[in-house]
Structure formats: C-alpha cells, structure tokens
Design an enzyme around this catalytic site. Structure first.
Site, PDB file in Angstrom:
ATOM      1  N   SER A 149      -2.126  -8.340   1.336  1.00  0.00           N
ATOM      2  CA  SER A 149      -2.932  -7.337   0.627  1.00  0.00           C
ATOM      3  C   SER A 149      -3.247  -7.781  -0.796  1.00  0.00           C
ATOM      4  CB  SER A 149      -2.153  -6.025   0.523  1.00  0.00           C
ATOM      5  OG  SER A 149      -2.265  -5.330   1.693  1.00  0.00           O
TER       6      SER A 149
ATOM      7  N   CYS B 189      -5.143 -10.131  -1.982  1.00  0.00           N
ATOM      8  CA  CYS B 189      -5.151 -11.572  -2.270  1.00  0.00           C
ATOM      9  C   CYS B 189      -6.469 -12.216  -1.899  1.00  0.00           C
ATOM     10  CB  CYS B 189      -4.020 -12.269  -1.538  1.00  0.00           C
ATOM     11  SG  CYS B 189      -2.418 -11.827  -2.171  1.00  0.00           S
TER      12      CYS B 189
HETATM   13  C1  SPV Z   1      -3.462  -3.362   5.394  1.00  0.00           C
HETATM   14  O1  SPV Z   1      -2.697  -2.777   4.614  1.00  0.00           O
HETATM   15  O2  SPV Z   1      -3.290  -4.540   5.742  1.00  0.00           O
HETATM   16  C2  SPV Z   1      -4.630  -2.637   5.928  1.00  0.00           C
HETATM   17  C3  SPV Z   1      -4.685  -1.197   5.781  1.00  0.00           C
HETATM   18  O3  SPV Z   1      -5.486  -3.235   6.509  1.00  0.00           O
HETATM   19  S1  SPV Z   1      -3.683  -0.344   6.883  1.00  0.00           S
HETATM   20  O4  SPV Z   1      -4.507   0.226   7.897  1.00  0.00           O
HETATM   21  O5  SPV Z   1      -3.006   0.693   6.127  1.00  0.00           O
HETATM   22  O6  SPV Z   1      -2.734  -1.279   7.468  1.00  0.00           O
END
Ligand code: SPV
Ligand code: MN
Length: 631
Positions: free
Chosen positions: A273, A275
């Site tokens: 996330s 990055c």
């Molecule tokens: C992630 O956090 O990697 C996402 C959003 O793509 S979630 O749907 O919350 O996992």
C-alpha cells in the site's frame, strides 16, 4: 438447513425471484442460499439476474435505505462507513481450520467448529428488518479458463452496488457453468445499523474464511475491504485453490507498456500500500488492465494474466489533476462513482485531503458534521477525509483502459515487477538473473518502510513477500514454493524485475522524480524483447548509462547526467548485505518449510556482494562494472 430446499425457497421467495434462482442449474448453490436465508432470516429477498432493471433496483435501494446519498454530479454517490470501521480488520479476519492444522504464525486462524458456532450465532436472525440481495458475479473474464463464478449474499445495497462497478456480472456465467460450477460463496451482513446507517456492533465484527468449503462470512462491518466478498476475501480462497492447481493469485496490477512499432507488452506489478501501485498501473500514455488482483496461468510455454476485477476501489487521498489527470477526469464526469469516507461540502460536492483547492469550512464526513479542528472522543484531530477514503469506479470509465481487459485468453505476461518503499538499498530498476533468483531476491525478499500515513514509527522496514502477506491463505513457505514451481514449469517464464521509486541520497532527498518511473518501465519493456543490453551487478542486471540517457530524453525530454546515474545506480553493498541478513533471519525464525533454495540463492547473492566489495569497496559505481560485463 431446510429439509426440502426447493420448497423452502419457493415459500420464501417471490415468484419472479424463485424463477431467477432456479434458472441456474446448481442444487449446491440453491442449498447454500436456502441455508443462509433460514439462518439470517431477512424480511425480503431480491435475486438479481443482472438485467438493467435489476441493477437499477440495487442502485436505487442504496439511496432509499440511506447507505448512499446522491452528490451534485449525476451518477455520483457517497457512502460512509462507521468511524471505527474505516479499514481492513486484520485482528478479526481469521481462517477456519480444524484444530490440528497449523498455518504458521503469520496467518490468523480459529478452530473451525468454534468459529462456525460463533459466526452462526452472530448471523442468527441478523437480517430481520433487512432485505437480502442475492447476487452472481464472475472473477476474471467470463467464458474463460480463468472464470470463477461467485454467489454473494448481503443485506447491504452499498456492498453489492460496489460489486456492480468492480466485477463482471456472473448470472449468465453461472447459468452456463450450471452443475459444474466450482463457485465461491460469500455471506455478509452489516448487522444492526445506527441512525447514520452504519454498522453499530463493531465489537462483534468478524470476517471468517473457510478455504476448504470456499465460503467467507463477514458480519457487523461495511468497509469494502471487509465486506466486498469478491475482493480480498475471494483472493484468499483463490490463493488456496491456485496452490493446489499450479497457478498464481497475486496482489498485482496489470499494465500494458507501449514499445516501438505499436508493440504492447504486459507486466504485472506487486507493491505494498502507498508504494506507487496505482500510479504504475496508471502511468501516462500506457494502458491499464488492472490495479489490484491478478490470476496468472500457464498455457503452452508462456504465462497469461487477467485482471480478476473490472473496476477500481482506489485510495482518493492525494488525487490531483496534475499527477492523476485520467482519474481526476473520471471523478469529475457524470458516471457511476461511489465515494466513501470523503468530506461532503455544503453544495453537495466532494473534498479529500490533497485535492486541489481550498479546505472547506464545514461539511459532513465519516465522523458526522465536521469543522476544521474537530476532535474525536480520544482527543485525536479528525481529518476532513479519512486517509483510507476511497472511490469506486468501473475501469470502462477510464480513458486509458486496455482493450484486452475482458479478453478470455488473458494477456501474455512478459514480466513481473516487485517494488517497495526503500530509502537506501535497491537501485531504481534491475532485472533478476532468472525466475528463481527473481522470486527469491525480489518477490520473497520484498520489504517496505512505514510512512507517516500508517500507525507507529516511520521508516521501519516491514517484510511483505510479494506484497501479499495480508492475504495469504497458505503458509509463507508454501506460497514461496508455489511461486517457484509455477515459473519453473514454464519454458518461457515472465522475466522478473525489482524497482525502487523511493531511493534517497545521503541528505535524505529522493534521488528521482515521480515521473522517472516511466523511463524504468520503458527500459523493462525493451529488456524483455532483448532489445537492449544491461550491466551485470551482484544483485541483477541494471540499465547502461547511455541507454538511460537516451530514454530520459525520448520519454521525458530530460537530460540525464552521469552523476545522476552513479548516485542512483551505484551498488550499495553494506545495505544489500544487511537486507540479506534480515530476510534470511525472518525465513529461518518465523517461516516453516521455507524451500531450501531460498537460503542457497541468498547465500550466492551474499558471496557476489562480498566479492564486489573486495574489489571495489562498499559503494560501487556501475561504470566500474560496465567495463567487463555487458549482457
Ligand atoms: C488494499 O489495501 O490492498 C486494497 C484495499 O486494495 S482493500 O480492499 O481494503 O484490501
Ligand atoms: Mn490491494
């Protein structure tokens, strides 16, 4: 479980809904639907056949039941999740496994019997007063070897409206596959709602995953990452299945990079996330197939990838017209978009942190009425939009969507790219020597430094193999092994690259601009076609200076100096050695059944680094290596 499924369904469903459900010839699915209708006991049941009227009904239900409200632009709506329901609940997301099964310390598990008992208690009569939506979707393109039909039961119109934008409709695919469908099942209830229409019993929020029975339960939550069955919940079921069948389910974007003579070459990319994952998928003038999840299968002597989804559930913080012109345009055009946990202004428009323009003086956000400086009960200042506020749109709304998105064959996969937030170790781009070296030193060794945006200390390296740690449903050792086996079973496996968009110099300044990543991707594209030479270093192949100089000019119209090249591409031996030690320790101490080759490959890399250090010192200019080894 009702004794006579068909009779039970006939009694509980309206004629039309019953007919729609029965048109799918799959008694196992009928039994599943009946079982959870009996348990959850909704007031009303709606079965969608994906007809335009049915889809419209879902969309309007979300407005009518006040889970969403309309915004000033046509088709746009906003949804709020509860103040404490703003992200994935890792602590309460657990795998249901028989007591004797050990998935390792990195996977959260609960005894299957105990977990089932708990979840059934929570689900009992939970939909009283609610309407249940019965939906069918397809993971991956329809009519494809990648297709996985899914059935979603939810009492949240918001959840299933989101799924309409994010996934391919699956009613017809389910009908087509009929009895032979090996489908995934999702049961979700937002539970009791408060006056703001958000889940009230957050303390009883549970997400339980049963990989053997391919079913996921999610209760007392609305946040998409916890509730949208087809997203990260299905991903765990798919990893489990893929491991048994020698294919891959990855937390990866899919992008088409445009090379010489109108050639399009497809890559997947894994980034933790924040990055650069979305920005890599959305790189200007290239085309996007997907931004989050990919299935990868072998056909003949090559690998093929599909986007499991057909929309984006993206972080909105920081989206601005300069850096994200295409998303910006989509978010300002009349189309179907759901914003979540942003700030709604007095004129019913949306504001988020990092948007262009002035901060509104007041508005409504995930905490209710909001004014600057507002604090929560713990005394923390409430930001205008939540840092995990999101937008949900279908990919078809983006100008740069690749025409291959729905191709049932998938796209031929030429390379896989791994990248994390790394201030001092990796060079900006490098190619692994081969599949095994790449999976081990780039994928399985992926780390990312924490940012101010996450809780806790900044700059702490977090181990995140293939950026998939949060979603693994098989032990890490097994997961690394399945990756190794997959590529090694293919004659022409994708080439593997490591990128680092976050390298800093000694003063703490980034060595590169955000836009430079385009040059790295163009280089990667040329590499897989053997269209460009490279310099061999102890950690992989890196670009030659002359090639980068030319690419920087061509792609960004920038002059690229020898000094920049040395600053960015010198091999940092102490940092690379320290990384090997860290990664090795993690595998030694916390991962059972690590494939032995992982340790061998890391040791070989260590030897190469030490040899280079003896010859050239701690920090090695690529020009020194350039003399001898061009490949
Ligand atoms: C992630 O956090 O990697 C996402 C959003 O793509 S979630 O749907 O919350 O996992
Ligand atoms: Mn993701």
């Amino acid at each position: 479980m009702p004794e006579n499924t068909n009779e039970f369904l006939k009694n509980r469903l309206g004629d039309d809904d019953y007919r729609k459900l029965m048109a799918i010839d799959n008694s196992e699915m009928h039994k599943f639907v009946a079982e959870y209708i009996e348990l959850c006991n909704p007031d009303r049941i709606f079965v969608s056949s994906d007809s335009p009227d049915d889809i419209k009904y879902i969309r309007e239900s979300a407005i009518k039941n006040r889970e969403e409200r309309k915004l000033v632009i046509k088709g746009h709506t906003v949804h709020f999740d509860g103040y404490y329901d703003q992200a994935r609940d890792k602590g309460h997301t657990k795998f249901l496994v028989p007591g004797s099964v050990d998935l390792g310390s990195n996977l959260n598990t609960i005894d299957k019997e105990e977990g089932e008992r708990e979840i059934r208690d929570l689900l009992k009569d939970i939909m009283k007063g609610h309407e249940l939506y019965v939906r069918f979707f397809c993971l991956g393109p329809v009519r494809s070897e990648f297709s996985i039909p899914c059935v979603q039961l939810t009492d949240s119109a918001y959840v299933t409206h989101s799924e309409d934008l994010l996934y391919r409709h699956g009613y017809e695919e389910f009908k087509r596959q009929g009895r032979s469908a090996r489908f995934f099942k999702f049961v979700h209830s937002a539970g009791e709602l408060n006056e703001r229409k958000v889940s009230k019993n957050i303390d009883k929020r549970r997400i339980y995953i049963d990989c053997e029975d391919t079913i996921v339960y999610s209760v007392n939550t609305q946040y998409g990452g916890n509730t949208i069955g087809l997203k990260k919940l299905a991903m765990r079921l798919a990893i489990y299945r893929a491991e048994k069948e020698n294919w891959l389910t990855e937390h990866m974007l899919v992008v088409g990079i445009h090379g010489p003579n109108n050639r399009i070459t497809f890559f997947t990319g894994a980034f933790p996330s924040l990055c650069g994952k979305t920005s890599t998928a959305m790189i200007p003038e290239e085309t996007i197939v997907g931004d989050d999840i990919a299935y990868i299968k072998k056909r003949g002597n090559k690998a093929y990838a599909v986007n499991v989804e057909s929309g984006i559930f993206g972080i909105i913080q920081g989206i601005n017209p300069k850096d994200d012109p295409i998303i910006w345009k989509a978010l300002h055009s009349p189309n179907e978009t759901i914003f979540s946990n942003v700030l709604i202004t007095e004129d019913n428009d949306v504001y988020w942190i990092g948007k262009d323009g002035e901060l509104p003086k007041k508005g409504i956000n995930h905490s209710g009425e909001w004014t600057p400086g507002k604090r929560d009960t713990e005394g923390n200042e409430i930001t205008p939009s939540h840092k995990n506020a999101r937008f949900t749109i279908a990919l078809k709304n983006l100008e740069n969507v690749d025409p291959a998105l729905h191709n049932p064959e998938g796209v031929e996969l030429s390379g896989m790219i791994y990248g994390g937030r790394d201030s001092d170790t990796w060079v900006p781009v490098q190619e692994a020597f081969d599949w095994t070296h790449g999976i081990i030193t780039k994928g399985a060794s992926l780390e990312s430094e924490t940012t101010a945006a996450t809780l806790g200390k900044e700059g702490v390296r977090k181990f995140n193999p293939m950026s998939n740690l949060d979603f693994l449903s098989v032990p890490i050792g097994k997961y690394v092994d399945m990756n190794l086996k997959f590529g090694n079973s293919i004659e022409k496996p994708p080439r593997i690259f490591g990128v680092n968009y976050f390298l800093k110099d000694k003063k703490g300044n980034f060595t590169n601009e955000k836009t430079d990543k385009k040059v790295w991707l163009k280089w990667v594209e040329l590499r897989v076609h053997n269209g460009i030479a490279a310099v061999k270093t102890p950690t992989g192949y890196i670009p030659r200076y002359d090639d980068l100089k030319e690419l920087f000019k061509q792609v960004l119209n920038k002059d690229y100096s020898r000094e920049d090249y040395i600053r960015q591409f010198r091999i940092r031996i102490p940092e690379n050695l320290a990384k090997i030690d860290r990664v090795k320790k993690i595998y030694e101490n916390t991962v059972a059944n690590t494939p032995p080759v992982l340790f061998e490959v890391l040791e070989e890399e260590r030897r190469r680094l030490i040899e280079a250090r003896t010859k050239y010192g701690d920090y090695v200019s690529p020009f020194l290596l350039l003399q001898s080894k061009i490949v």
